[in-house]
Design a protein around this motif. Structure first.
Motif, PDB file in Angstrom:
ATOM      1  N   PHE A 202       0.836  -1.204   0.000  1.00 16.47           N
ATOM      2  CA  PHE A 202       0.000   0.000   0.000  1.00 16.47           C
ATOM      3  C   PHE A 202       0.871   1.256   0.000  1.00 16.47           C
ATOM      4  O   PHE A 202       0.529   2.267  -0.631  1.00 16.47           O
ATOM      5  N   LEU A 203       2.013   1.206   0.705  1.00 18.22           N
ATOM      6  CA  LEU A 203       2.935   2.344   0.697  1.00 18.22           C
ATOM      7  C   LEU A 203       3.488   2.592  -0.707  1.00 18.22           C
ATOM      8  O   LEU A 203       3.664   3.741  -1.120  1.00 18.22           O
ATOM      9  N   MET A 204       3.745   1.500  -1.445  1.00 18.58           N
ATOM     10  CA  MET A 204       4.196   1.651  -2.831  1.00 18.58           C
ATOM     11  C   MET A 204       3.092   2.276  -3.682  1.00 18.58           C
ATOM     12  O   MET A 204       3.346   3.143  -4.527  1.00 18.58           O
ATOM     13  N   PHE A 205       1.854   1.845  -3.451  1.00 17.54           N
ATOM     14  CA  PHE A 205       0.711   2.391  -4.189  1.00 17.54           C
ATOM     15  C   PHE A 205       0.537   3.882  -3.895  1.00 17.54           C
ATOM     16  O   PHE A 205       0.325   4.691  -4.814  1.00 17.54           O
ATOM     17  N   ILE A 206       0.642   4.263  -2.610  1.00 16.43           N
ATOM     18  CA  ILE A 206       0.519   5.674  -2.221  1.00 16.43           C
ATOM     19  C   ILE A 206       1.617   6.501  -2.890  1.00 16.43           C
ATOM     20  O   ILE A 206       1.376   7.597  -3.396  1.00 16.43           O
ATOM     21  N   GLY A 207       2.844   5.950  -2.878  1.00 15.60           N
ATOM     22  CA  GLY A 207       3.944   6.646  -3.537  1.00 15.60           C
ATOM     23  C   GLY A 207       3.672   6.863  -5.016  1.00 15.60           C
ATOM     24  O   GLY A 207       3.960   7.942  -5.562  1.00 15.60           O
ATOM     25  N   ASN A 208       3.122   5.855  -5.662  1.00 14.21           N
ATOM     26  CA  ASN A 208       2.764   5.960  -7.076  1.00 14.21           C
ATOM     27  C   ASN A 208       1.754   7.082  -7.290  1.00 14.21           C
ATOM     28  O   ASN A 208       1.921   7.942  -8.170  1.00 14.21           O
ATOM     29  N   ARG A 209       0.682   7.099  -6.478  1.00 15.45           N
ATOM     30  CA  ARG A 209      -0.381   8.094  -6.650  1.00 15.45           C
ATOM     31  C   ARG A 209       0.103   9.508  -6.313  1.00 15.45           C
ATOM     32  O   ARG A 209      -0.403  10.494  -6.865  1.00 15.45           O
ATOM     33  N   MET A 210       1.081   9.616  -5.420  1.00 21.75           N
ATOM     34  CA  MET A 210       1.592  10.927  -5.034  1.00 21.75           C
ATOM     35  C   MET A 210       2.649  11.446  -6.003  1.00 21.75           C
ATOM     36  O   MET A 210       3.116  12.578  -5.878  1.00 21.75           O
ATOM     37  N   GLY A 211       3.027  10.607  -6.956  1.00 16.18           N
ATOM     38  CA  GLY A 211       3.989  11.046  -7.962  1.00 16.18           C
ATOM     39  C   GLY A 211       5.432  10.784  -7.616  1.00 16.18           C
ATOM     40  O   GLY A 211       6.338  11.393  -8.211  1.00 16.18           O
ATOM     41  N   VAL A 212       5.690   9.887  -6.664  1.00 15.64           N
ATOM     42  CA  VAL A 212       7.076   9.538  -6.320  1.00 15.64           C
ATOM     43  C   VAL A 212       7.702   8.778  -7.487  1.00 15.64           C
ATOM     44  O   VAL A 212       7.162   7.773  -7.941  1.00 15.64           O
ATOM     45  N   ARG A 213       8.838   9.271  -7.978  1.00  9.47           N
ATOM     46  CA  ARG A 213       9.485   8.653  -9.146  1.00  9.47           C
ATOM     47  C   ARG A 213      10.780   7.938  -8.780  1.00  9.47           C
ATOM     48  O   ARG A 213      11.382   7.291  -9.626  1.00  9.47           O
ATOM     49  N   PHE A 246       3.489  -4.139 -10.257  1.00  6.36           N
ATOM     50  CA  PHE A 246       2.284  -3.410 -10.655  1.00  6.36           C
ATOM     51  C   PHE A 246       2.169  -2.065  -9.942  1.00  6.36           C
ATOM     52  O   PHE A 246       1.355  -1.224 -10.340  1.00  6.36           O
ATOM     53  N   MET A 247       2.955  -1.838  -8.893  1.00  4.54           N
ATOM     54  CA  MET A 247       2.933  -0.558  -8.178  1.00  4.54           C
ATOM     55  C   MET A 247       3.907   0.462  -8.783  1.00  4.54           C
ATOM     56  O   MET A 247       3.903   1.620  -8.387  1.00  4.54           O
ATOM     57  N   ILE A 248       4.733   0.049  -9.721  1.00  2.00           N
ATOM     58  CA  ILE A 248       5.703   0.963 -10.334  1.00  2.00           C
ATOM     59  C   ILE A 248       4.972   1.893 -11.311  1.00  2.00           C
ATOM     60  O   ILE A 248       4.188   1.439 -12.142  1.00  2.00           O
ATOM     61  N   PRO A 249       5.211   3.200 -11.242  1.00  2.00           N
ATOM     62  CA  PRO A 249       4.525   4.141 -12.144  1.00  2.00           C
ATOM     63  C   PRO A 249       4.811   3.842 -13.611  1.00  2.00           C
ATOM     64  O   PRO A 249       5.946   3.533 -13.994  1.00  2.00           O
ATOM     65  N   ALA A 250       3.752   3.939 -14.432  1.00  2.00           N
ATOM     66  CA  ALA A 250       3.892   3.671 -15.863  1.00  2.00           C
ATOM     67  C   ALA A 250       3.659   4.922 -16.697  1.00  2.00           C
ATOM     68  O   ALA A 250       3.645   4.851 -17.930  1.00  2.00           O
ATOM     69  N   ASP A 251       3.473   6.067 -16.032  1.00  2.60           N
ATOM     70  CA  ASP A 251       3.205   7.308 -16.761  1.00  2.60           C
ATOM     71  C   ASP A 251       4.464   8.164 -16.816  1.00  2.60           C
ATOM     72  O   ASP A 251       5.465   7.875 -16.160  1.00  2.60           O
ATOM     73  N   VAL A 252       4.407   9.217 -17.599  1.00  2.00           N
ATOM     74  CA  VAL A 252       5.540  10.138 -17.742  1.00  2.00           C
ATOM     75  C   VAL A 252       5.169  11.490 -17.136  1.00  2.00           C
ATOM     76  O   VAL A 252       4.002  11.856 -17.072  1.00  2.00           O
ATOM     77  N   ARG A 253       6.175  12.222 -16.719  1.00  8.27           N
ATOM     78  CA  ARG A 253       5.945  13.568 -16.168  1.00  8.27           C
ATOM     79  C   ARG A 253       5.912  14.610 -17.281  1.00  8.27           C
ATOM     80  O   ARG A 253       5.323  15.676 -17.112  1.00  8.27           O
ATOM     81  N   ILE A 254       6.579  14.306 -18.393  1.00  6.30           N
ATOM     82  CA  ILE A 254       6.621  15.229 -19.527  1.00  6.30           C
ATOM     83  C   ILE A 254       6.178  14.485 -20.779  1.00  6.30           C
ATOM     84  O   ILE A 254       6.761  13.453 -21.121  1.00  6.30           O
ATOM     85  N   LYS A 255       5.183  14.989 -21.475  1.00 10.96           N
ATOM     86  CA  LYS A 255       4.718  14.375 -22.708  1.00 10.96           C
ATOM     87  C   LYS A 255       5.718  14.612 -23.838  1.00 10.96           C
ATOM     88  O   LYS A 255       6.557  15.529 -23.780  1.00 10.96           O
ATOM     89  N   GLU A 256       5.621  13.791 -24.894  1.00 14.30           N
ATOM     90  CA  GLU A 256       6.598  13.838 -25.989  1.00 14.30           C
ATOM     91  C   GLU A 256       6.749  15.226 -26.628  1.00 14.30           C
ATOM     92  O   GLU A 256       7.878  15.704 -26.802  1.00 14.30           O
ATOM     93  N   PRO A 257       5.649  15.913 -27.021  1.00  8.21           N
ATOM     94  CA  PRO A 257       5.823  17.224 -27.676  1.00  8.21           C
ATOM     95  C   PRO A 257       6.560  18.232 -26.781  1.00  8.21           C
ATOM     96  O   PRO A 257       7.416  18.984 -27.264  1.00  8.21           O
ATOM     97  N   ILE A 258       6.217  18.229 -25.483  1.00  4.77           N
ATOM     98  CA  ILE A 258       6.882  19.160 -24.554  1.00  4.77           C
ATOM     99  C   ILE A 258       8.354  18.789 -24.408  1.00  4.77           C
ATOM    100  O   ILE A 258       9.231  19.660 -24.383  1.00  4.77           O
ATOM    101  N   TYR A 259       8.630  17.480 -24.340  1.00  2.00           N
ATOM    102  CA  TYR A 259      10.018  17.018 -24.204  1.00  2.00           C
ATOM    103  C   TYR A 259      10.846  17.439 -25.420  1.00  2.00           C
ATOM    104  O   TYR A 259      11.967  17.944 -25.276  1.00  2.00           O
TER     105      TYR A 259
END
Length: 440
Positions: A202-213, A246-259
């Motif tokens: 659950f701590l890993m899940f919370i970290g994921n939702r809070m944006g911990v990278r 499954f708790m590891i973030p799969a999203d990006v902080r910066i989208k491709e066009p912005i990058y």
């Protein structure tokens, strides 16, 4: 100005190239299986078997903790890394891969389900009573590394779509194997340790939702917390590895066009900074720009894919070969034919893999199309589906792993391994021949 080359580059470049090729991992795994077989049938076969029975662990206040044999550390520890990578692959495929479009994924899903159910039924029909019936999960598994390795031997004869289909099928097969291990090969559960494991999860899940990278955050909680708690709970630690993945973030902080826009801006700024030609190091301004490029690049990379990319070579070239060395050694000259066939374990495993996979994959794929759940893509026909189903009967790694969980009797383990080896070799050869003849 040409790139400066160092002597170490002559060593690193070919090694990096080899490790990037998927078929290289299958080749190393195959060599490891062969080495284990040779050692198990050499004059040093007793030392070979005894080595993996050595025990080590931790001691605190004269009390031993986590004391296991080398074989158990390999199967519970190192293979945890393998299942962690499997979990990362599963999440990637579900989020943005072959399993993200449910209708397109229904054909490999149906084929994989058939490829698990029918082999289990064949085994169970031959071993329905006694201790041997616990081995029904052994022929359900497919070794994706070796199966894809055979496909890559065919080169451009095989269209990429067929490789993708087999990969998707094997991924669903892995999901089935993980569920089988979780529900049927777990005993003596300590619910207090299990609860602790889920708290860390659950701590890993919370970290994921809070944006911990931070990968260090997930590594410490995942290994020290989730894996250890699950190991002590009695539930196999490989399940912890998949859940943690499954708790590891799969999203990006910066989208491709912005990058892309940011990198262009950074490169332009880097270009306009006057370098100091008198010294070999960078100026302060250049270093600052490169640090910003590095920071933005990290934000543009999903932690899930970063981990998968970093860990896959280690798993393919170290974890799986070590597992094969520890588990694939069968001492043939020590086997009595009467003992080999005093049960139907070898026959059940062999027929389950070789016939069960073919009948299940083709049969359930046909049923899925017949009932209009999905449709056959244009690249797939009966002949190359037959070839793929034969390759799916290669069950080395996962089948050997489940064998260790299913049986405590060494005779049963040996019988199962013989069935796995015979079916996998025949299935691999026949699959290669069929695909070579009927694919363009």
């Amino acid at each position: 100005m040409p790139k400066k080359r160092y002597p170490i580059d002559r060593i690193k470049r070919p090694l990096a190239k080899i490790m990037q090729e998927e078929k290289s991992g299958a080749l190393v795994l195959g060599i490891s299986i062969l080495v284990a077989f040779v050692l198990a049938n050499s004059p040093w076969y007793e030392q070979y078997h005894l080595f993996f029975d050595h025990t080590f662990g931790f001691e605190f206040d004269n009390k031993p903790y986590l004391e296991h044999t080398i074989s158990e550390w390999i199967n519970d520890g190192l293979m945890g890394m393998f299942f962690f990578v499997v979990g990362l692959e599963l999440k990637r495929e579900i989020v943005a891969g072959e399993l993200s479009n449910i209708r397109a994924a229904m054909l490999p899903i149906a084929a994989a389900i058939g490829g698990m159910i029918v082999p289990a039924l064949i085994y169970f029909s031959l071993n329905s009573t006694g201790d041997v019936n616990s081995g029904w999960g052994i022929p359900m598994a497919t070794d994706i590394a070796l199966a894809l390795g055979v496909i890559y031997l065919l080169g451009n004869r095989i269209p990429l779509a067929l490789k993708v289909f087999l990969t998707a099928l094997a991924i669903v097969d892995d999901i089935g194997a993980v569920l089988v291990i979780a529900f049927f090969y777990t005993s003596n559960i300590s619910f207090s340790n299990l609860a602790v494991g889920f708290i860390f999860l659950f701590l890993m899940f919370i970290g994921n939702r809070m944006g911990v990278r931070s990968l260090l955050y997930y590594a410490i909680i995942g290994i020290v917390g989730v894996w250890t708690a699950f190991l002590l709970s009695g539930i196999h630690a490989t399940i912890a590895a998949v859940l943690a993945a499954f708790m590891i973030p799969a999203d990006v902080r910066i989208k491709e066009p912005i990058y892309i826009a940011r990198i262009k801006k950074h490169l332009l700024r880097f270009k306009n900074i006057d370098p100091d030609d008198d010294i070999p190091t960078l100026t302060h301004g250049q270093l600052e720009v490169l640090e910003r490029i590095n920071l933005d690049t990290k934000k543009a990379m999903p932690p899930l894919q970063k981990l998968e990319h970093a860990m896959t070579p280690f798993v393919n070239f170290f974890v799986l070969p070590v597992f094969a060395l520890a588990n694939a050694g069968v001492t043939v000259f020590d086997i009595e034919i009467s003992k080999l066939f005093n049960t139907n374990v070898a026959v059940g495993v062999g027929l389950g893999l070789l016939l069960g996979k073919v009948i299940g994959i083709i049969g359930f794929a046909w049923l899925a199309v017949k009932f209009k759940i999905t449709s056959f893509p244009k690249y797939l026909n009966f002949k190359n589906l037959l070839g793929l189903s034969l390759l799916a009967s290669i069950g080395f790694t996962m089948s050997l792993f489940i064998t260790q969980l299913a049986f405590t009797n060494e005779d049963y383990k040996t019988q199962a391994k013989v069935g796995i080896f015979v079916a996998s070799i025949i299935g691999g050869i026949l699959g290669y021949i069929v695909l070579k003849r009927h694919s363009k």
